[in-house]
Design a protein around this motif. Sequence first.
Motif, PDB file in Angstrom:
ATOM      1  N   GLU A   1       0.892  -1.111  -0.181  1.00  0.00           N
ATOM      2  CA  GLU A   1       0.011  -0.154  -0.055  1.00  0.00           C
ATOM      3  C   GLU A   1       0.759   1.191   0.095  1.00  0.00           C
ATOM      4  O   GLU A   1       2.098   1.035   0.564  1.00  0.00           O
ATOM      5  N   ILE A   2       0.527   2.324  -0.566  1.00  0.00           N
ATOM      6  CA  ILE A   2       1.127   3.411  -0.778  1.00  0.00           C
ATOM      7  C   ILE A   2       0.188   4.527   0.126  1.00  0.00           C
ATOM      8  O   ILE A   2      -1.003   4.659   0.161  1.00  0.00           O
ATOM      9  N   SER A   3       1.041   5.367   0.853  1.00  0.00           N
ATOM     10  CA  SER A   3       0.349   6.606   1.376  1.00  0.00           C
ATOM     11  C   SER A   3       0.137   7.800   0.577  1.00  0.00           C
ATOM     12  O   SER A   3       1.149   8.099  -0.165  1.00  0.00           O
ATOM     13  N   VAL A   4      -1.074   8.317   0.364  1.00  0.00           N
ATOM     14  CA  VAL A   4      -1.570   9.321  -0.372  1.00  0.00           C
ATOM     15  C   VAL A   4      -0.774  10.658  -0.068  1.00  0.00           C
ATOM     16  O   VAL A   4      -0.554  11.150   1.315  1.00  0.00           O
ATOM     17  N   PRO A   5       0.144  11.210  -0.880  1.00  0.00           N
ATOM     18  CA  PRO A   5       0.538  12.698  -0.599  1.00  0.00           C
ATOM     19  C   PRO A   5      -0.047  13.674  -0.590  1.00  0.00           C
ATOM     20  O   PRO A   5      -1.395  13.482  -1.079  1.00  0.00           O
ATOM     21  N   ASP A   6       0.289  14.979   0.126  1.00  0.00           N
ATOM     22  CA  ASP A   6      -0.775  16.093   0.163  1.00  0.00           C
ATOM     23  C   ASP A   6      -0.332  16.863  -1.208  1.00  0.00           C
ATOM     24  O   ASP A   6       0.865  17.103  -1.532  1.00  0.00           O
ATOM     25  N   LEU A   7      -1.496  16.843  -1.842  1.00  0.00           N
ATOM     26  CA  LEU A   7      -1.549  17.490  -3.236  1.00  0.00           C
ATOM     27  C   LEU A   7      -1.903  19.059  -3.184  1.00  0.00           C
ATOM     28  O   LEU A   7      -1.910  19.745  -4.162  1.00  0.00           O
TER      29      LEU A   7
ATOM     30  N   SER B   1      -4.272  25.776  -8.531  1.00  0.00           N
ATOM     31  CA  SER B   1      -3.588  24.703  -7.624  1.00  0.00           C
ATOM     32  C   SER B   1      -4.723  23.995  -7.056  1.00  0.00           C
ATOM     33  O   SER B   1      -5.694  24.094  -6.674  1.00  0.00           O
ATOM     34  N   VAL B   2      -4.294  22.938  -6.497  1.00  0.00           N
ATOM     35  CA  VAL B   2      -5.261  21.910  -5.859  1.00  0.00           C
ATOM     36  C   VAL B   2      -5.784  22.331  -4.625  1.00  0.00           C
ATOM     37  O   VAL B   2      -5.055  22.837  -3.730  1.00  0.00           O
ATOM     38  N   VAL B   3      -7.120  22.358  -4.524  1.00  0.00           N
ATOM     39  CA  VAL B   3      -7.683  22.906  -3.170  1.00  0.00           C
ATOM     40  C   VAL B   3      -8.164  21.785  -2.489  1.00  0.00           C
ATOM     41  O   VAL B   3      -8.208  21.808  -1.124  1.00  0.00           O
ATOM     42  N   GLU B   4      -8.872  20.823  -3.016  1.00  0.00           N
ATOM     43  CA  GLU B   4      -9.324  19.528  -2.473  1.00  0.00           C
ATOM     44  C   GLU B   4      -8.972  18.188  -3.154  1.00  0.00           C
ATOM     45  O   GLU B   4      -8.738  18.376  -4.300  1.00  0.00           O
ATOM     46  N   GLN B   5      -8.761  17.343  -2.350  1.00  0.00           N
ATOM     47  CA  GLN B   5      -8.536  15.947  -2.990  1.00  0.00           C
ATOM     48  C   GLN B   5      -9.213  14.808  -2.208  1.00  0.00           C
ATOM     49  O   GLN B   5      -9.456  15.014  -0.935  1.00  0.00           O
ATOM     50  N   ASP B   6      -9.273  13.869  -2.931  1.00  0.00           N
ATOM     51  CA  ASP B   6      -9.883  12.425  -2.356  1.00  0.00           C
ATOM     52  C   ASP B   6      -9.266  11.289  -2.927  1.00  0.00           C
ATOM     53  O   ASP B   6      -9.384  11.196  -4.064  1.00  0.00           O
ATOM     54  N   PRO B   7      -8.709  10.486  -2.306  1.00  0.00           N
ATOM     55  CA  PRO B   7      -8.590  10.340  -0.649  1.00  0.00           C
ATOM     56  C   PRO B   7      -7.840  11.496  -0.229  1.00  0.00           C
ATOM     57  O   PRO B   7      -7.065  12.012  -0.859  1.00  0.00           O
ATOM     58  N   THR B   8      -7.956  11.763   1.297  1.00  0.00           N
ATOM     59  CA  THR B   8      -6.998  12.697   1.907  1.00  0.00           C
ATOM     60  C   THR B   8      -5.731  12.449   1.973  1.00  0.00           C
ATOM     61  O   THR B   8      -5.224  10.940   2.007  1.00  0.00           O
ATOM     62  N   PRO B   9      -4.774  13.423   2.337  1.00  0.00           N
ATOM     63  CA  PRO B   9      -3.204  12.969   2.600  1.00  0.00           C
ATOM     64  C   PRO B   9      -3.469  11.949   3.558  1.00  0.00           C
ATOM     65  O   PRO B   9      -3.877  11.933   4.651  1.00  0.00           O
ATOM     66  N   GLY B  10      -2.262  10.868   3.534  1.00  0.00           N
ATOM     67  CA  GLY B  10      -2.031  10.006   4.448  1.00  0.00           C
ATOM     68  C   GLY B  10      -2.822   8.523   4.384  1.00  0.00           C
ATOM     69  O   GLY B  10      -2.452   7.857   5.015  1.00  0.00           O
ATOM     70  N   THR B  11      -3.773   8.743   3.452  1.00  0.00           N
ATOM     71  CA  THR B  11      -4.555   7.456   3.340  1.00  0.00           C
ATOM     72  C   THR B  11      -3.759   6.390   2.533  1.00  0.00           C
ATOM     73  O   THR B  11      -2.985   6.721   1.816  1.00  0.00           O
ATOM     74  N   LYS B  12      -3.957   5.217   2.937  1.00  0.00           N
ATOM     75  CA  LYS B  12      -3.240   3.965   2.427  1.00  0.00           C
ATOM     76  C   LYS B  12      -3.948   3.702   1.268  1.00  0.00           C
ATOM     77  O   LYS B  12      -5.389   3.273   1.369  1.00  0.00           O
ATOM     78  N   VAL B  13      -3.278   3.481   0.013  1.00  0.00           N
ATOM     79  CA  VAL B  13      -4.246   3.002  -1.148  1.00  0.00           C
ATOM     80  C   VAL B  13      -3.169   1.983  -1.869  1.00  0.00           C
ATOM     81  O   VAL B  13      -2.107   2.233  -1.642  1.00  0.00           O
ATOM     82  N   LYS B  14      -3.803   1.209  -2.883  1.00  0.00           N
ATOM     83  CA  LYS B  14      -2.994   0.275  -3.685  1.00  0.00           C
ATOM     84  C   LYS B  14      -2.323   1.027  -4.864  1.00  0.00           C
ATOM     85  O   LYS B  14      -3.013   2.185  -5.453  1.00  0.00           O
ATOM     86  N   VAL B  15      -1.602   0.533  -5.451  1.00  0.00           N
ATOM     87  CA  VAL B  15      -0.926   0.819  -6.753  1.00  0.00           C
ATOM     88  C   VAL B  15      -2.088   1.214  -7.875  1.00  0.00           C
ATOM     89  O   VAL B  15      -2.852   0.055  -7.862  1.00  0.00           O
ATOM     90  N   GLY B  16      -1.921   1.969  -8.362  1.00  0.00           N
ATOM     91  CA  GLY B  16      -2.948   2.528  -9.556  1.00  0.00           C
ATOM     92  C   GLY B  16      -4.293   3.182  -9.260  1.00  0.00           C
ATOM     93  O   GLY B  16      -4.987   3.502 -10.035  1.00  0.00           O
TER      94      GLY B  16
END
Length: 207
Positions: free
Chosen positions: A43-49, A84-99
């Motif tokens: 799993e990968i931790s989603v970065p803060d975009l 620039s990016v104002v909102e993102q989903d999933p939020t930063p730090g969420t664990k997700v799979k590749v792709g």
Amino acid sequence: MSLRKYLTSRVFLVQVLIAFAIIAALGYLFMHWLTFTTDHGHEISVPDLRKLTEEQVETKLDELDLDYVLLDSVDYRSDFPQYSVVEQDPTPGTKVKVGRKIYIKINTSGFSSVRIPDLIEKTYREAVPTLKALGLEEGTVTYVPNLGKDMVLEMRFKGRNLKVGDRVLKSSKIDLVLGDGKMSYQEEENAVDTLAAPIEETPVDEQ
């Protein structure tokens, strides 16, 4: 050779052990294949975009084998750079799979404009929610002598009077001039003059 002797023979035991070994090997290979195809445990931790441009987002996510989808733009927010990016989903730090796809919303280039509503002779309590609903902010509140207490008499922006239908940018501060609930100075002076003036008596015609 009888069945009983065969079941207790060395040949049969060897064949049983070989069968168990084959089953164990197939089970191990199956679990290994399943883990590889589902990326189990990887799993990968989603970065803060946030505050990144779309180009920076693409570069950052490519490095992590992630993808993104641009959903929409949002009303301009001054605390974020343009585009620039104002909102993102999933939020930063969420664990997700590749792709996994990250959904983003982009800041616009500036505030959009809105028309000034008709607030004249509306109460202060009515005016403020109307301004906020349009994306405007309450500015300075000034009171002047007028019988209409807390009634909007004028709307101003940066020192100039606004008319209904004038356009201003969202997030602008609108100054309000309200009545203080008292008689105006002109009316007071007129009232004083009326009381101070002598009453002229109409002479009675002599008979």
